[in-house]
Design an enzyme around this catalytic site. Structure first.
Site: not given
Ligand code: AQP
Length: 330
Positions: A111, A198, A195
């Site tokens: 990040k 969001k 990955k």
């Molecule tokens: N691509 C993915 N495949 C499987 N699991 C996923 N998770 C996120 N993306 C995938 C799971 O969703 C949960 C919530 O995650 P989070 O919002 O706490 O943070 P993250 O993992 O960093 O999710 P994002 O979507 O990638 O958010 P941003 O972009 O804001 O950093 C977790 O259980 C995660 O593993």
């Protein structure tokens, strides 16, 4: 009773990755233990976010939680910032994780990779401390996560062991992570080597996308050279990602998914994947819209925060006491 805790950051439009990796499984946990599901809004502040967008994302996420089948009578659903003990415990625990180990965290490295040092907030660097606080506050035994979050649960375990060694075995409960067998990492449809996330919306399917948009996105997903359908993450990342999506939604193994698509051409393969995703998300979207329109989630969040706070306070007191903070009510 086993305590299970999970949360999602309200940082953007939720994706199919969040659904498969997290949301879809939440309701099943209700049969396995006492469940705490929260909206990690303090974590969402670790990267710049517009205040109105954050508020709306928080409402959305509450409605998504309820639409996923979580029953507020069985699960404590709450907003992280509404339970002040998260920030209070964070202030204590930040003294027990160190700069070297925090700077090795993959999420921090990814990040902050394209940011100037002068723009990287302390919160992004110290993210694992707050996440550890979230987990230990509820004496969580199990933390279900996608692959990307395993490292943060591992550093929480290091912290718990460190605290317990110093202040006594019963200071904090040692959590374990749990990863889904299939679907722990759903990849972008336009670049299946990264990955689906969001905050990096290229090639994502959003849970709020109209069904015809979902169909279009899947039909134009990157596939690989050749025409055979088999699972090979290295050489066929696009096809493997679509197989993973299918297997997770159908709750079957990858082998069963591969067997199902034997003899399919890419076009028909994608058509069936698209229909499977739509069949799953269409009723989910309908429930989400009804919940959002009714505003019923607000009362759920209020009650959830009250209950969470009572439990969190006990842990906070235990830690304050262990580290030597004077309790003037004693
Ligand atoms: N691509 C993915 N495949 C499987 N699991 C996923 N998770 C996120 N993306 C995938 C799971 O969703 C949960 C919530 O995650 P989070 O919002 O706490 O943070 P993250 O993992 O960093 O999710 P994002 O979507 O990638 O958010 P941003 O972009 O804001 O950093 C977790 O259980 C995660 O593993």
């Amino acid at each position: 009773m086993t305590r299970i805790l999970s949360g999602i950051k309200p940082t953007g439009n939720l994706t199919l990755g969040n659904y498969i990796g997290a949301l879809k499984h939440f309701k099943d946990f209700q049969e396995q233990g006492e469940v705490f599901i929260f909206i990690a809004d303090l974590h969402a502040l670790t990267l710049p976010i517009d205040p109105e967008v954050l508020r709306q994302n928080t409402r959305d996420l509450a409605a998504f939680y309820l639409a996923s089948g979580l029953d507020p009578e069985k699960t404590t659903i709450f907003v992280q910032s509404a339970v002040p003990q998260h920030a209070e415990l964070n202030a204590i625990l930040q003294n027990y994780l160190y700069m070297g180990e925090l700077s090795r965290m993959t999420q921090f490295k990814e990040k902050s990779a394209h940011m100037k040092d002068s723009a990287i907030g302390l919160g992004l660097f110290a993210y694992p401390v707050l996440m550890a606080s979230d987990i230990v506050l509820y004496d969580a035994d199990i933390v279900p996560v996608g692959e990307d979050q395993v490292q943060h649960v591992e550093i929480t375990r290091d912290l718990v062991n460190r605290m317990n060694k110093r202040y006594g075995e019963k200071t904090l409960v040692l959590p374990n992570y749990k990863i889904n067998k299939v679907g722990a990492r759903i990849m972008s449809l336009s670049d299946p080597t990264v990955k689906m996330s969001k905050s990096d919306p290229k090639g994502d399917i959003f849970l709020k996308d109209p069904v015809e948009v979902i169909r279009k996105k899947i039909m134009s997903a990157v596939t690989d050279s050749g025409s055979e359908i088999y699972y090979d993450k290295e050489n066929k990342p696009g096809v493997s990602n679509l197989l993973t999506i299918y297997a997770s939604l159908k709750e079957i193994s990858i082998e069963e998914a591969v067997a199902h698509f034997q003899g399919y051409r890419y076009g028909d393969f994608k058509k069936e994947i698209a229909q499977t995703v739509i069949d799953e998300l269409e009723p989910f979207q309908k429930r989400y819209q009804e919940i959002l329109a009714s505003g019923s989630y607000l009362e759920v969040l209020r009650k959830g925060a009250k209950k969470a706070s009572q439990i969190a306070e006990k842990t906070l007191k235990r830690v304050q006491n262990a580290v030597g903070l004077l309790d003037t009510d004693e």
